[in-house]
Design an enzyme around this catalytic site. Structure first.
Site, PDB file in Angstrom:
ATOM      1  N   HIS A 148      -1.200  -1.772   5.186  1.00 46.20           N
ATOM      2  CA  HIS A 148      -2.377  -2.555   5.618  1.00 46.20           C
ATOM      3  C   HIS A 148      -1.904  -3.932   6.122  1.00 46.20           C
ATOM      4  CE1 HIS A 148      -6.145  -4.744   5.211  1.00 46.20           C
ATOM      5  NE2 HIS A 148      -6.768  -3.770   4.582  1.00 46.20           N
TER       6      HIS A 148
ATOM      7  N   GLU B  65      -3.329  -1.342  10.980  1.00 44.45           N
ATOM      8  CA  GLU B  65      -2.807  -0.610   9.829  1.00 44.45           C
ATOM      9  C   GLU B  65      -2.328   0.786  10.237  1.00 44.45           C
ATOM     10  OE1 GLU B  65      -5.926  -0.798   6.795  1.00 44.45           O
ATOM     11  OE2 GLU B  65      -6.701  -2.584   7.780  1.00 44.45           O
TER      12      GLU B  65
HETATM   13  C1  BG6 Z   1      -9.634  -2.649   5.612  1.00 48.91           C
HETATM   14  C2  BG6 Z   1     -10.922  -1.902   5.503  1.00 48.91           C
HETATM   15  O1  BG6 Z   1      -8.592  -1.748   5.725  1.00 48.91           O
HETATM   16  O2  BG6 Z   1      -9.430  -3.428   4.432  1.00 48.91           O
HETATM   17  C3  BG6 Z   1     -12.048  -2.891   5.297  1.00 48.91           C
HETATM   18  O3  BG6 Z   1     -11.110  -1.119   6.667  1.00 48.91           O
HETATM   19  C4  BG6 Z   1     -11.787  -3.753   4.069  1.00 48.91           C
HETATM   20  O4  BG6 Z   1     -13.272  -2.186   5.152  1.00 48.91           O
HETATM   21  C5  BG6 Z   1     -10.411  -4.411   4.248  1.00 48.91           C
HETATM   22  O5  BG6 Z   1     -12.787  -4.740   3.956  1.00 48.91           O
HETATM   23  C6  BG6 Z   1     -10.001  -5.291   3.064  1.00 48.91           C
HETATM   24  O6  BG6 Z   1     -10.042  -4.578   1.871  1.00 48.91           O
HETATM   25  P1  BG6 Z   1      -9.737  -5.302   0.499  1.00 48.91           P
HETATM   26  O7  BG6 Z   1     -10.000  -4.251  -0.559  1.00 48.91           O
HETATM   27  O8  BG6 Z   1      -8.283  -5.686   0.529  1.00 48.91           O
HETATM   28  O9  BG6 Z   1     -10.645  -6.477   0.428  1.00 48.91           O
END
Ligand code: BG6
Length: 291
Positions: free
Chosen positions: A159, A263
């Site tokens: 991510h 990602e």
């Molecule tokens: C992204 C998602 O990958 O991660 C989003 O598509 C999400 O929907 C974002 O808000 C952040 O996620 P987190 O759990 O790290 O706040």
């Protein structure tokens, strides 16, 4: 040189330095925090409001590992599962090997295996390794091995939060014409992407059949970031924009200007299933090129 240091929040971290680049990888979540090629600016975004905790919120920025589910806990299909994007990013990993291949390339391998705590959340036996090679590119290989006697399916993402000069001027190439699920609009029906991705509002999309190269074009930092991958057919592009940024406690209100997540994933139809003894590796390569 590969040094064991105390990183932010005093979390155990590896600092990797060679002639081509420097990087830091935190053992909490096998989380790549920084990657900076020699003579260039930092590639990754790390929020000034991030927590660095052994037990609390995951780190906001760098390269979180989402595993063994992607999105809210309910998407795991596991009754009682807790935590967005799985638990791997909130586990302390161990260092398996470190290796300096040349003056321009160093590799560290971190590992996570199931234990009583993980099996209470997700009832399977596994070994996960994250191989990070620091050189003129940042190369990450996430390998899942089914070490148990029952088949399992899982979803995953690297991510990556990329630093950009100004999101309004940033474009992402490589998704033109691809079907995507728009998580902001809640639309299940895939829409084809019209041209490059540009940013004027909250953007949260899962692209399908996105195995090819994508490129972040950043005219403010005067650079491109090239993203290539192997064994990943899905990709996510995310920027929280104004309102969601304000809702996130571990993200400053104006930081959405200076980041974009692109990602490398195996999610949705692309989620792997492993029989006992089988393994799967997803590879992501990120490289800065001056525009
Ligand atoms: C992204 C998602 O990958 O991660 C989003 O598509 C999400 O929907 C974002 O808000 C952040 O996620 P987190 O759990 O790290 O706040």
């Amino acid at each position: 040189m590969i040094e064991a240091i105390l990183g932010p929040g005093d979390l155990p971290t590896l600092k990797i330095t060679n002639a081509a680049a420097t990087a830091t990888v935190c053992l909490m979540g096998a989380h790549v925090l920084t990657y900076q090629p020699a003579g260039q600016e930092e590639m990754l975004f790390l929020s000034s409001k991030s927590e660095y905790s052994q037990t609390g919120a995951p780190i906001r920025g760098g390269v979180p590992i989402c595993w063994p589910w992607f999105g809210p806990a309910e998407s795991s299909g596991i009754p009682g599962a807790k935590g967005g994007h799985g638990f791997a990013r909130q586990c302390m990993w161990t260092v398996e090997t470190t290796h300096e291949e040349s003056e321009n390339s160093s590799t560290v391998v971190l590992a996570l295996t199931d234990d009583e705590d993980t099996r209470a959340i997700w009832p399977y036996a596994f070994k996960l390794t994250m191989e990070v090679t620091v050189g003129d590119a940042l190369t990450m290989k996430l390998t899942t091995t089914n070490t148990g006697t029952t088949a399992f399916s899982y979803a995953q993402a690297l991510h990556t939060y990329f630093a950009v000069g100004e999101i309004e001027k940033t474009t992402v190439k490589g998704f033109d014409g691809l079907a995507f699920k728009n998580k902001v609009a809640g639309s299940e029906a895939p829409n084809p992407q019209p041209g490059d991705v540009t940013f004027t509002e909250e953007t949260d999309r899962i692209y399908f059949h996105a195995a090819g190269e994508s490129v972040i074009v950043d005219p403010v930092k005067k650079r491109e970031i090239h993203i290539t991958k192997e064994n990943s057919d899905t990709g996510v592009v995310w920027n929280p924009w104004i309102v969601k940024a304000q809702r996130m406690a571990d993200f400053a209100d104006d930081e959405y200007h200076n980041m974009v997540c692109v990602e490398c994933c195996n999610v949705d139809y692309d989620a792997p299933t492993l029989q006992p003894g089988e393994a799967h590796t997803m590879t992501a390569v990120h490289q800065i090129k001056q525009a």
